[in-house]
Design an enzyme around this catalytic site. Sequence first.
Site, short mmCIF file in Angstrom:
data_model
loop_
_atom_site.label_atom_id
_atom_site.label_comp_id
_atom_site.label_asym_id
_atom_site.label_seq_id
_atom_site.Cartn_x
_atom_site.Cartn_y
_atom_site.Cartn_z
N ASP A 101 12.60 24.96 21.85
CA ASP A 101 12.97 23.96 22.85
C ASP A 101 13.46 22.73 22.08
OD1 ASP A 101 13.20 22.70 25.42
OD2 ASP A 101 11.32 21.64 25.04
N SER A 102 14.00 21.77 22.81
CA SER A 102 14.42 20.53 22.15
C SER A 102 13.23 19.71 21.69
CB SER A 102 15.29 19.70 23.11
OG SER A 102 14.54 19.35 24.26
N CYS A 133 13.97 26.48 27.03
CA CYS A 133 14.76 25.29 27.26
C CYS A 133 15.81 25.64 28.31
CB CYS A 133 15.43 24.83 25.97
SG CYS A 133 16.62 23.49 26.18
N GLU A 181 8.49 13.11 25.72
CA GLU A 181 8.47 13.14 24.25
C GLU A 181 7.73 11.94 23.66
OE1 GLU A 181 9.59 15.39 21.96
OE2 GLU A 181 10.00 16.78 23.61
N CYS A 190 13.52 22.07 33.84
CA CYS A 190 13.41 21.69 32.43
C CYS A 190 11.97 21.91 32.04
CB CYS A 190 13.80 20.22 32.23
SG CYS A 190 13.49 19.59 30.56
N HIS A 212 10.13 20.48 30.05
CA HIS A 212 9.34 19.26 29.90
C HIS A 212 8.69 18.83 31.22
CE1 HIS A 212 11.68 18.78 26.17
NE2 HIS A 212 10.85 17.84 25.81
#
Length: 298
Positions: free
Chosen positions: A11-12, A74, A173, A205, A207
Site C-alpha cells: 500500500d502507499s 491499495c 498517516e 481506500c 486507509h
Amino acid sequence: MKHQHIIGMFDSGVGGLTVMKEILERIPEVRIIYLGDTARVPYGNRSKEELIRFGEEIITFLISQGAEAVVAACNTSSANALPTLKKSFDIPLIGTIEPGARLAVKRTMGGKIGLIATEATVRSKAFSLAISRVLSKGVLPDNQALSEEWQHGEQSISLVKSQACPLFVPLVEAGLSKTPEARGIARTYLSGFESEGVDALILGCTHYPFLAPVIREILGEKIELIDPAQAMVQELKTVLDKLDQARKPVQKRESIQIAKVPWKLRFYVSGDPELFQSVGNTLLPGQIQEVKQVVWGD
C-alpha cells in the site's frame, strides 16, 4: 505440516494494514511481507504511469523476498495500475475493486451505493464499472426483495454518489484519525450521502477503516460501511487453494523445510520506519516489532 504460504502485500502507507488484520484473523497460517511506500504517499494524486511504475518496483521486490501471491491493498493502485501489472507478472495479484463492488452489491438494501475514495480512484470510475460487471456475472443482493426487483427490471443497482477525500490519507498517516480535525473534515466530505438515499458506502481506500468510528458517528446506522478487505480475504483463500492443488509432491517436501522458519510478519517501508511502526501498532497492537527501510532508485 501445512505449507505456510508467503503473501506479499503493499500500500502507499499504513492503510493496507486494515487488510492484513482481516487476513490474519481468517487465514492465520500465512506469512506476510508488507511494504508501505510511505516515501511516495499519498498515491491519490499520482498519474496512472507513476502508479504502474511504483507497482512494478514493489511487486518485483516482494517476489524477490519469496512472495507466492501479492495483495494490492491499495484501491488507487488497484483501480489504475493492477490491470496492466497483471500482464507483467505470472503470480496471482489480488486487488480491492471487484471484491469491494461484489460486497456492496450483496449488502445494499435499496440499490443505491456510495463511494468515498482518493481522487485517482474516483476519477478512474473503476468501482462503477465493477458494480456493473459483478451484476452481469450473477452477483445478487442478499435482500430478496431487491434481488427480485432488479432481475425483473423494476429497480436499479448502481453507484449513485462518489466523493474524493484527499485529506483522509494524510490524517491517517500522521496518526490523527481520531482528532476533532478529522471529524470536521469528515463532516464536509460525507454531506450529501444520506440525501441521495445511499445505504451502502464503500470505503474505497484501505486507509479509511482507520476513520470508520468517525464516519459511523457522522452517518449513523442507516448507511452500512463496506470494507473490501472482507471480500478480498475470500478471494485470497481461493487463490491459495489453487496454489496448493497445483503443487508437486517434491515441492511439498521442500516447503515443509521452509515452513519451519520462525518469522511470521515482515514489514518494509520506503519512508520513516518509526512513524509507520507507531501508527501501525494502533491497529495491530504489538505486532509490528521491526520495520526495515527500502530505498527506490528515484
